[in-house]
Design a protein around this motif. Structure first.
Motif, short mmCIF file in Angstrom:
data_model
loop_
_atom_site.label_atom_id
_atom_site.label_comp_id
_atom_site.label_asym_id
_atom_site.label_seq_id
_atom_site.Cartn_x
_atom_site.Cartn_y
_atom_site.Cartn_z
N GLU A 11 0.83 -1.21 0.00
CA GLU A 11 0.00 0.00 0.00
C GLU A 11 0.87 1.26 0.00
N ILE A 12 2.00 1.20 0.70
CA ILE A 12 2.95 2.32 0.69
C ILE A 12 3.48 2.54 -0.72
N ALA A 13 3.82 1.44 -1.41
CA ALA A 13 4.34 1.53 -2.77
C ALA A 13 3.32 2.19 -3.70
N VAL A 14 2.06 1.82 -3.57
CA VAL A 14 1.00 2.42 -4.39
C VAL A 14 0.83 3.89 -4.03
N MET A 15 0.86 4.19 -2.74
CA MET A 15 0.66 5.56 -2.27
C MET A 15 1.75 6.50 -2.80
N PHE A 16 3.00 6.03 -2.79
CA PHE A 16 4.12 6.87 -3.23
C PHE A 16 4.47 6.66 -4.71
N ARG A 17 3.69 5.82 -5.38
CA ARG A 17 3.89 5.54 -6.81
C ARG A 17 5.31 5.04 -7.10
N VAL A 48 3.86 7.06 8.13
CA VAL A 48 3.65 7.59 6.78
C VAL A 48 3.87 9.10 6.77
N ALA A 49 3.36 9.79 7.80
CA ALA A 49 3.54 11.24 7.89
C ALA A 49 5.02 11.59 8.02
N ALA A 50 5.77 10.80 8.79
CA ALA A 50 7.20 11.05 8.96
C ALA A 50 7.96 10.84 7.65
N ILE A 51 7.57 9.81 6.89
CA ILE A 51 8.21 9.55 5.59
C ILE A 51 7.91 10.70 4.63
N GLN A 52 6.66 11.15 4.59
CA GLN A 52 6.29 12.25 3.70
C GLN A 52 7.04 13.53 4.08
N ALA A 53 7.19 13.78 5.37
CA ALA A 53 7.91 14.98 5.82
C ALA A 53 9.39 14.89 5.46
N LYS A 54 9.92 13.69 5.48
CA LYS A 54 11.33 13.51 5.14
C LYS A 54 11.62 13.88 3.69
N TYR A 55 10.67 13.62 2.82
CA TYR A 55 10.87 13.88 1.40
C TYR A 55 10.15 15.13 0.91
N ALA A 56 9.60 15.93 1.81
CA ALA A 56 8.92 17.16 1.41
C ALA A 56 9.94 18.08 0.74
N GLN A 57 9.58 18.58 -0.40
CA GLN A 57 10.50 19.42 -1.17
C GLN A 57 10.17 20.88 -0.96
N THR A 58 11.21 21.67 -0.83
CA THR A 58 11.04 23.11 -0.80
C THR A 58 10.93 23.58 -2.25
N PRO A 59 10.28 24.69 -2.50
CA PRO A 59 10.16 25.17 -3.88
C PRO A 59 11.55 25.41 -4.49
N ALA A 60 11.68 25.07 -5.74
CA ALA A 60 12.95 25.26 -6.43
C ALA A 60 13.23 26.75 -6.59
N PRO A 61 14.51 27.14 -6.50
CA PRO A 61 14.82 28.55 -6.70
C PRO A 61 14.51 28.96 -8.14
N GLU A 62 14.28 30.25 -8.32
CA GLU A 62 13.95 30.76 -9.64
C GLU A 62 15.12 30.51 -10.59
N ARG A 63 14.83 30.02 -11.77
CA ARG A 63 15.88 29.70 -12.73
C ARG A 63 16.33 30.93 -13.47
#
Length: 78
Positions: A11-17, A48-63
């Motif tokens: 289920e984790i695999a499906v959730m995170f694709r 699951v919340a801890a895993i999602q927080a670990k991989y939460a991305q900050t917005p990319a800087p302006e190119r």
């Protein structure tokens, strides 16, 4: 007493694709929080919340536009 719902690795695999084998690899390599029930690996909602927080991305800087060819562009625009 309220029973807590645990999520399987499938289920984790499906959730995170991701594939099942990738989920196992990430769990081992990135030390994902989990619970083991015999041979089963399960994840609580807090895990699951801890895993999602670990991989939460900050917005990319302006190119910025590349500086390649700027002299040629300036010559052609005159």
């Amino acid at each position: 007493m309220m029973e807590q719902q645990f999520i399987t690795i499938d289920e984790i695999a499906v959730m995170f694709r991701i594939s099942r084998s990738t989920a196992y690899r990430f769990k081992k390599r990135d030390n994902w929080p989990s619970h083991r029930f015999g041979t089963e690996i399960r994840f609580s909602p807090e895990d699951v919340a801890a895993i999602q927080a670990k991989y939460a991305q900050t917005p990319a800087p302006e190119r910025r536009t590349p500086r390649i060819g700027t002299r040629a562009n300036k010559r052609n625009n005159k």
